[in-house]
Design an enzyme around this catalytic site. Structure first.
Site, PDB file in Angstrom:
ATOM      1  N   HIS A  41      80.921 -12.994 -27.999  1.00  0.00           N
ATOM      2  CA  HIS A  41      81.533 -11.673 -28.133  1.00  0.00           C
ATOM      3  C   HIS A  41      80.465 -10.649 -28.492  1.00  0.00           C
ATOM      4  O   HIS A  41      79.444 -10.998 -29.069  1.00  0.00           O
ATOM      5  CB  HIS A  41      82.628 -11.684 -29.205  1.00  0.00           C
ATOM      6  N   HIS A 127      74.337  -5.923 -28.349  1.00  0.00           N
ATOM      7  CA  HIS A 127      73.597  -7.152 -28.080  1.00  0.00           C
ATOM      8  C   HIS A 127      74.561  -8.320 -28.195  1.00  0.00           C
ATOM      9  O   HIS A 127      75.580  -8.226 -28.868  1.00  0.00           O
ATOM     10  CB  HIS A 127      72.430  -7.331 -29.069  1.00  0.00           C
TER      11      HIS A 127
END
Length: 184
Positions: A41, A127
């Site tokens: 995620h 990221h």
């Protein structure tokens, strides 16, 4: 009301290329703790300890922040570390075409601040965490990062934003979706 450990994130399906790099990180030993490739995620906001009664208001803040936004694609490319190469604590895959994510976070921050959550003062850096570094990383890590610095790990469609509960367990965190908000 009970307290929950929560965060807001975009689920990312694992690609074969991501699974491969995570497996190579796992093979480097106990200094690295790779993430579960089935639970990837992109965190938009870590909320931490949250009163369970606030979850509906958090869900509303997410709904307002993504309202009218279309599903969009991200490109997953390259690797790096945080906070810096001399003492890394996180190995990540980079995100391209992240402007819509950055815009969602910019909408979320003031809404969450109004609910009592501290505003993040650093610029949002999207990221995908691949591993956490527990101790001195092996020399192989530098080689892997160099080899994968520009590697393409595939694309991911951002279709929803999820409010998750995170339960820290000995075998790794367990993430439970509390609210899922779809994009159009």
């Amino acid at each position: 009301m009970p307290t929950l450990r929560t965060f807001i994130a975009v689920p990312i399906p694992s690609t074969p290329a991501l699974r491969s790099v995570i497996a190579r990180l796992a093979a480097m030993g106990r200094a690295l703790k790779p993430v579960d490739p089935d639970h990837l995620h992109l965190t938009l906001k870590f909320l931490g300890d949250t009163d369970a009664g606030q979850v509906p208001a958090i869900g509303s803040a997410v709904r307002e922040s993504v309202s009218g936004r279309q599903v969009f694609d991200l490109t997953l490319r390259g690797t790096g570390v945080f906070p810096h190469a001399r003492r890394p604590t996180v190995v990540w895959a980079g995100i391209e075409n992240a402007e819509p994510l950055i815009a969602i976070v910019a909408e979320l921050e003031p809404r969450l601040e109004a609910l009592g959550f501290t505003r993040e003062h650093r610029a949002y850096q999207p990221h995908l965490t691949l591993a956490r570094i527990r101790s001195r990383p092996p020399a192989d890590l530098t080689e892997l990062l160099e080899r994968e610095r520009a590697a393409e790990f595939g694309a991911a469609a951002v279709e929803s934003v999820v409010v998750y509960q995170s339960d820290l367990q000995p075998g790794g965190p367990v993430y439970t979706p509390l609210e899922t908000v779809g994009l159009e």
